[in-house]
Design an enzyme around this catalytic site. Structure first.
Site, short mmCIF file in Angstrom:
data_model
loop_
_atom_site.label_atom_id
_atom_site.label_comp_id
_atom_site.label_asym_id
_atom_site.label_seq_id
_atom_site.Cartn_x
_atom_site.Cartn_y
_atom_site.Cartn_z
N GLU A 85 0.84 -1.22 0.00
CA GLU A 85 0.00 0.00 0.00
C GLU A 85 0.86 1.25 0.00
OE1 GLU A 85 -3.24 0.00 2.84
OE2 GLU A 85 -3.33 2.18 2.83
N LYS A 275 -7.24 -0.71 11.57
CA LYS A 275 -6.67 -1.13 10.28
C LYS A 275 -5.44 -0.28 9.97
CE LYS A 275 -6.20 -1.22 5.63
NZ LYS A 275 -5.29 -0.42 4.81
N ASP A 291 4.14 -14.55 11.57
CA ASP A 291 2.85 -14.98 11.03
C ASP A 291 1.81 -13.86 11.22
OD1 ASP A 291 0.36 -16.12 10.66
OD2 ASP A 291 0.83 -17.98 11.71
N HIS A 388 -2.39 10.63 0.52
CA HIS A 388 -2.53 9.29 -0.02
C HIS A 388 -2.48 9.32 -1.55
CE1 HIS A 388 -3.67 5.11 0.17
NE2 HIS A 388 -4.50 5.34 -0.82
C1 MEV Z 1 -5.78 3.35 5.19
O1 MEV Z 1 -5.03 2.23 4.79
C2 MEV Z 1 -5.73 3.51 6.69
C3 MEV Z 1 -6.62 4.63 7.27
O2 MEV Z 1 -7.97 4.46 6.83
C4 MEV Z 1 -6.52 4.52 8.76
C5 MEV Z 1 -7.47 5.43 9.51
O3 MEV Z 1 -8.54 5.79 8.97
O4 MEV Z 1 -7.14 5.75 10.67
C6 MEV Z 1 -6.17 5.98 6.78
#
Ligand code: MEV
Length: 434
Positions: A85, A275, A291, A388
């Site tokens: 990513e 995430k 793992d 991003h």
């Molecule tokens: C994207 O891979 C991760 C985010 O969505 C984490 C978050 O929203 O805190 C930017």
């Protein structure tokens, strides 16, 4: 020829590739060439990878990037990230630099306990079972001595075995619930071997004790490790927190803390928040040969251990000091498994100074906290897309076969405006129409 008839696993690698290409592809030659361009020309290295799993056709690359300038407990680290990513490594690097100038990351190991269980059914008298357990407990330890002796030399071994009555949630269901210390190994093989021996010893002696109805169901470690936890933390005066001219330091600190509170109370947000943490954690876990499925499963179980899914990280402002921290369960190893086999894993571990398992827990947790900080900082200020899409721009340009010059112009064009897939395609079309 069907898959069943040919006995796929018995074919040579080349035969497997040919079979797949002919079976599923309009252009088998092209499919074979896609697979073959990822084969390593170093035969020994390719063989090593072929033998990690079964039915290997080729290699599936992930980029290995690094984020330098991590100050963890006063020591400097360059952290490896295996991740596909865009913007994860850039975010980590930025957060490392930011916190490096504010005292760095601090970590504490809160526990290193691993867990395994023998699940069994038993229909008889509960008191009798307890008596049997008290009788058999020392035998469980002596009969696993062969397995535990090396681990004991390293300071690890079996810490405790308990009999647990689970009959209230499932009829006749009991467990031998054991805790382990596995030092620098993740310990899955060690724990599972001990558990399988426990099961044998427990069953074999039960009839002589007058308990014929014990039925062993299974013996397996648990990836839920709520007592194998590390804390990573950063803090600084609120006045030093902000670098963005559009918002004051205290506004930013308040907004940041509120964003964390939202993740603490709202599961939809908590999952995405976590995430973001896992973007950092998984990438380092992969690069160091651990793992990541086990880590993912354990982390999310931990995030919901109190009955509701919540944030793994927390933040507060007290007496003008902003503190942001993360508690995360990480059952990691720096010996055994892939750590001594995969050349890039060896490389990553050496770059990290060949850490112990607890040191690796600290590094991985810091990578998670750094990601979380970077994501929340963007989300509560400029928004996530600006940074991003800047990183993703190159992927879109590559997807549309942009030339070097087109890339240069596109990067300049999107310097001060948020890119989107459509905007980039429009930009390229306009450029090409000229
Ligand atoms: C994207 O891979 C991760 C985010 O969505 C984490 C978050 O929203 O805190 C930017």
């Amino acid at each position: 020829m069907t898959e069943n008839k040919i006995g796929f696993s018995k074919l040579t690698k080349e035969e497997k590739i040919n079979w797949i290409a002919n079976q599923y592809f309009a252009n088998p030659k092209e499919a074979i060439s896609v697979l073959n361009q990822y084969q390593n020309s170093n035969e020994a290295l390719q063989k090593l990878h072929d033998e990690f799993i079964e039915n290997t056709l080729t290699n599936f690359y992930l980029p290995l990037g690094v984020a330098p300038n991590f100050n963890i407990n006063g020591k400097n680290f360059t952290i490896p990230f295996a991740v596909e990513e865009s913007s994860v490594v850039a975010a980590a690097s930025k957060a490392a630099k930011f916190w490096g100038a504010r005292g760095g990351f601090k970590t504490t190991i809160l526990g290193t306990e691993k867990i395994g269980q023998v699940h069994f059914l038993y229909e008889g008298d509960k008191q009798k079972l307890k008596e049997y357990f008290n009788f058999i407990q020392p035998v469980l330890l002596t009969e696993t001595e062969e397995i535990t002796k090396n681990m004991q030399k390293r300071g690890g071994g079996i810490s405790k075995i308990e009999l647990i009555d689970k009959t209230e949630i499932l009829e006749n269901y009991y467990q031998l619930h054991a805790t382990f210390e596995t030092k620098d190994s993740m310990g899955a093989n060690f724990i599972n071997s001990c558990l399988e021996q426990f099961a044998k010893t427990f069953k074999n002696n039960s009839e002589n004790f007058g308990l014929p109805s014990i039925q062993i169901i299974m013996s397996i470690l648990s990836n839920f490790v709520p007592n194998c936890v590390v804390r990573a933390e950063v803090s600084c005066p609120v006045s030093e927190l902000n670098e963005d001219a559009n918002i004051t330091s205290s506004e930013f600190a308040e907004k940041f803390v509120t964003a964390v509170k939202i993740a603490e109370v709202e599961p939809f947000r908590a999952v995405t928040h976590n995430k973001g943490i896992m973007n950092g954690i998984d990438a380092v876990v992969l690069a160091t040969g651990n793992d990541f499925r086990a880590i993912e499963a354990g982390v999310h179980a931990f995030a919901s251990k109190d009955g509701k899914y919540t944030s793994l990280s927390h933040a507060k402002i007290e007496n003008g000091i902003f503190t942001f921290w993360l508690d995360v369960p990480l059952a990691l190893g720096t010996v055994g498994g892939l750590t001594n086999l995969h050349p890039l894993v060896k490389f990553s571990l050496e770059m990290l100074g060949n850490p112990s398992a607890t040191e690796l827990m600290e590094i991985v947790a810091v990578a998670g906290l750094a990601q979380n900080f970077a994501a929340l900082r963007s989300l509560t200020t400029s928004g996530i897309q600006q940074g991003h899409m800047k990183m993703h721009l190159n992927n879109i340009l590559n997807q549309h076969q942009a030339t070097k010059e087109e890339k240069r112009l596109a990067i300049a064009h999107f310097e001060n405006q948020t890119a989107s897939h459509n905007l980039v395609v429009d930009f390229l079309e306009n450029l090409r129409a000229k």
